[in-house]
Design a protein around this motif. Structure first.
Motif, PDB file in Angstrom:
ATOM      1  N   UNK A 169       0.824  -1.215   0.000  1.00 47.51           N
ATOM      2  CA  UNK A 169       0.000   0.000   0.000  1.00 47.51           C
ATOM      3  C   UNK A 169       0.861   1.270   0.000  1.00 47.51           C
ATOM      4  N   UNK A 170       2.175   1.098  -0.134  1.00 47.85           N
ATOM      5  CA  UNK A 170       3.109   2.219  -0.028  1.00 47.85           C
ATOM      6  C   UNK A 170       3.205   2.979  -1.352  1.00 47.85           C
ATOM      7  N   UNK A 171       3.177   4.305  -1.246  1.00 50.60           N
ATOM      8  CA  UNK A 171       3.227   5.161  -2.436  1.00 50.60           C
ATOM      9  C   UNK A 171       4.587   5.066  -3.134  1.00 50.60           C
TER      10      UNK A 171
ATOM     11  N   UNK B 176      -1.015  -5.019  -5.458  1.00 50.42           N
ATOM     12  CA  UNK B 176       0.380  -5.424  -5.263  1.00 50.42           C
ATOM     13  C   UNK B 176       0.537  -6.497  -4.180  1.00 50.42           C
ATOM     14  N   UNK B 177      -0.586  -6.964  -3.629  1.00 48.25           N
ATOM     15  CA  UNK B 177      -0.533  -8.012  -2.606  1.00 48.25           C
ATOM     16  C   UNK B 177      -0.006  -9.331  -3.164  1.00 48.25           C
ATOM     17  N   UNK B 178      -0.469  -9.690  -4.340  1.00 46.84           N
ATOM     18  CA  UNK B 178      -0.063 -10.974  -4.931  1.00 46.84           C
ATOM     19  C   UNK B 178       1.435 -10.966  -5.211  1.00 46.84           C
ATOM     20  N   UNK B 179       1.941  -9.842  -5.684  1.00 46.14           N
ATOM     21  CA  UNK B 179       3.383  -9.701  -5.945  1.00 46.14           C
ATOM     22  C   UNK B 179       4.161  -9.858  -4.652  1.00 46.14           C
ATOM     23  N   UNK B 180       3.657  -9.239  -3.597  1.00 45.78           N
ATOM     24  CA  UNK B 180       4.293  -9.329  -2.282  1.00 45.78           C
ATOM     25  C   UNK B 180       4.285 -10.774  -1.773  1.00 45.78           C
ATOM     26  N   UNK B 181       3.163 -11.455  -1.929  1.00 50.65           N
ATOM     27  CA  UNK B 181       3.038 -12.837  -1.460  1.00 50.65           C
ATOM     28  C   UNK B 181       3.936 -13.791  -2.250  1.00 50.65           C
ATOM     29  N   UNK B 182       4.174 -13.458  -3.520  1.00 54.99           N
ATOM     30  CA  UNK B 182       5.076 -14.278  -4.351  1.00 54.99           C
ATOM     31  C   UNK B 182       6.537 -14.049  -3.995  1.00 54.99           C
ATOM     32  N   UNK B 183       6.809 -12.954  -3.328  1.00 51.38           N
ATOM     33  CA  UNK B 183       8.190 -12.624  -2.994  1.00 51.38           C
ATOM     34  C   UNK B 183       8.893 -11.845  -4.078  1.00 51.38           C
ATOM     35  N   UNK B 184       8.134 -11.395  -5.079  1.00 45.64           N
ATOM     36  CA  UNK B 184       8.717 -10.571  -6.138  1.00 45.64           C
ATOM     37  C   UNK B 184       8.844  -9.123  -5.666  1.00 45.64           C
ATOM     38  N   UNK B 185       9.481  -8.303  -6.457  1.00 43.84           N
ATOM     39  CA  UNK B 185       9.744  -6.920  -6.066  1.00 43.84           C
ATOM     40  C   UNK B 185       8.481  -6.063  -6.173  1.00 43.84           C
ATOM     41  N   UNK B 186       7.939  -5.686  -5.010  1.00 40.77           N
ATOM     42  CA  UNK B 186       6.788  -4.792  -4.988  1.00 40.77           C
ATOM     43  C   UNK B 186       7.201  -3.411  -5.487  1.00 40.77           C
ATOM     44  N   UNK B 187       8.405  -2.983  -5.119  1.00 40.63           N
ATOM     45  CA  UNK B 187       8.890  -1.664  -5.540  1.00 40.63           C
ATOM     46  C   UNK B 187       8.877  -1.536  -7.057  1.00 40.63           C
TER      47      UNK B 187
ATOM     48  N   UNK C 158       3.820   1.143 -12.478  1.00 36.28           N
ATOM     49  CA  UNK C 158       2.482   1.714 -12.656  1.00 36.28           C
ATOM     50  C   UNK C 158       1.528   0.815 -13.413  1.00 36.28           C
ATOM     51  N   UNK C 159       1.843  -0.467 -13.481  1.00 39.48           N
ATOM     52  CA  UNK C 159       1.013  -1.395 -14.251  1.00 39.48           C
ATOM     53  C   UNK C 159      -0.072  -2.006 -13.360  1.00 39.48           C
ATOM     54  N   UNK C 160      -1.261  -1.429 -13.404  1.00 35.99           N
ATOM     55  CA  UNK C 160      -2.401  -1.931 -12.625  1.00 35.99           C
ATOM     56  C   UNK C 160      -3.407  -2.530 -13.588  1.00 35.99           C
ATOM     57  N   UNK C 161      -3.698  -3.813 -13.411  1.00 36.31           N
ATOM     58  CA  UNK C 161      -4.633  -4.510 -14.291  1.00 36.31           C
ATOM     59  C   UNK C 161      -5.842  -4.987 -13.500  1.00 36.31           C
ATOM     60  N   UNK C 162      -6.914  -5.292 -14.236  1.00 35.35           N
ATOM     61  CA  UNK C 162      -8.145  -5.776 -13.622  1.00 35.35           C
ATOM     62  C   UNK C 162      -8.500  -7.141 -14.209  1.00 35.35           C
ATOM     63  N   UNK C 163      -9.173  -7.986 -13.424  1.00 33.35           N
ATOM     64  CA  UNK C 163      -9.601  -9.289 -13.963  1.00 33.35           C
ATOM     65  C   UNK C 163     -10.453  -9.108 -15.221  1.00 33.35           C
ATOM     66  N   UNK C 164     -10.331 -10.062 -16.122  1.00 35.90           N
ATOM     67  CA  UNK C 164     -11.054  -9.971 -17.398  1.00 35.90           C
ATOM     68  C   UNK C 164     -12.556  -9.950 -17.159  1.00 35.90           C
ATOM     69  N   UNK C 165     -13.032 -10.855 -16.320  1.00 35.45           N
ATOM     70  CA  UNK C 165     -14.464 -10.910 -16.018  1.00 35.45           C
ATOM     71  C   UNK C 165     -14.742 -10.078 -14.766  1.00 35.45           C
ATOM     72  N   UNK C 166     -14.741  -8.772 -14.936  1.00 37.57           N
ATOM     73  CA  UNK C 166     -14.919  -7.865 -13.812  1.00 37.57           C
ATOM     74  C   UNK C 166     -16.403  -7.564 -13.609  1.00 37.57           C
TER      75      UNK C 166
END
Length: 318
Positions: A214-216, A251-262, A268-276
């Protein structure tokens, strides 16, 4: 963070003790030890006098600086009075910390207990069955959070920033009113950064006190000469709004995977589920808030106005 996230105060367990606490002459019986982290513990307590449940946060301070931060948190609680910000019922501290001679002090905060738990808890339960909230309910809760944030950002004599807004720092009352909690990261909103030393110091503080998903962006890589302002909270609000739609921050999923949240945040890549199951207008509101460049990010008034306009539009749909 050095202090325990207050979301732990919402968990119900089955550990009963006969321990009691005396805070400013008022006795509280400890019902459950709810958790600990860093130098903090949180207990669910009951007042023998009125039988009400409370949460008591205890911070163990190992230095004068620790003690100063804990007492500063108490001062913020005392100054802030708003229906969407948690109230401090009582507080005290014992001893005087001194890291040189290894003496600690203890700070106690008595806070309300929210039976419904946090927004994080609520979304976690809904995610199990993919039970999406309605757009109207999302906006109602979001606007309540925004009201609390607006109060902070407009505080006198100096605007304040929460600096750790996230779903686990929002309680839900019995009528589902959102209540912002955990003021341990709060600070004056505007910070003038003059040089690399200032930048590194602020970046280190953010790493310690601001939850990564959640960090800016500007707090991951603080520029040597810049002004950080209350729009760090606006970024966090965008992450919260996304989580209310899809149960987790983008960015929670990235954090849980251990990938770089920073790297993910700065891209700035924010995506939404296809079936929203939500209208495009709601996605556009999220993207309007999640601007990488803080100078392009809206202030709380603009966020509230746009969210309220969308909510009103839904009211007019028959």
């Amino acid at each position: 963070m050095n202090t325990l996230g207050l979301s732990l105060i919402m968990r119900m367990g089955c550990i009963c003790t006969r321990e009691s606490l005396n805070i400013n002459g008022v006795k509280y019986n400890v019902k459950e030890h709810l958790g600990e982290g860093g130098f903090s513990t949180v207990n669910l307590v009951q007042s023998p006098r009125n039988k009400k449940l409370y949460a008591v946060k205890k911070i163990i301070c190992h230095s004068i600086e620790d003690q100063k931060l804990a007492l500063q948190e108490i001062e913020y609680y005392k100054k802030l009075k708003h229906p969407n910000i948690i109230e401090l019922i009582d507080s005290t501290f014992k001893g005087s910390a001194d890291i040189v001679v290894n003496i600690t002090s203890e700070v106690y905060m008595v806070l309300p207990y929210y039976n419904r738990g946090t927004l994080h808890d609520y979304l976690g339960l809904k995610s199990l069955s993919k039970d999406y909230m309605s757009t109207k309910e999302i906006l109602r809760i979001f606007l309540g959070i925004c009201d609390g944030v607006k109060y902070l950002h407009n505080f006198k004599p100096e605007p304040l920033a929460h600096r750790d807004l996230k779903t686990s720092n929002v309680c839900l009352s019995d009528d589902m009113t959102p209540v912002i909690m955990d003021l341990g990261s709060m600070a004056p909103a505007k910070v003038q950064v003059c040089g690399s030393q200032d930048a590194q110091k602020l970046q280190d503080i953010a790493a310690e006190r601001c939850s990564m998903p959640y960090r800016a962006p500007e707090l991951f890589n603080v520029e040597s000469y810049c002004v950080i302002d209350e729009r760090t909270d606006i970024w966090s609000l965008g992450c919260i709004l996304y989580a209310m739609c899809y149960f987790k921050s983008p960015f929670d999923i990235i954090y849980e995977r251990g990938d770089s949240v920073a790297l993910a945040v700065l891209s700035g890549n924010v995506t939404f589920p296809v079936e929203a199951p939500f209208p495009q207008d709601l996605h556009e509101l999220i993207l309007y808030i999640l601007k990488i460049n803080p100078s392009e990010r809206p202030y709380i008034y603009s966020v509230t106005e746009r969210a309220q306009t969308l909510s009103n539009r839904l009211d007019n749909i028959v």
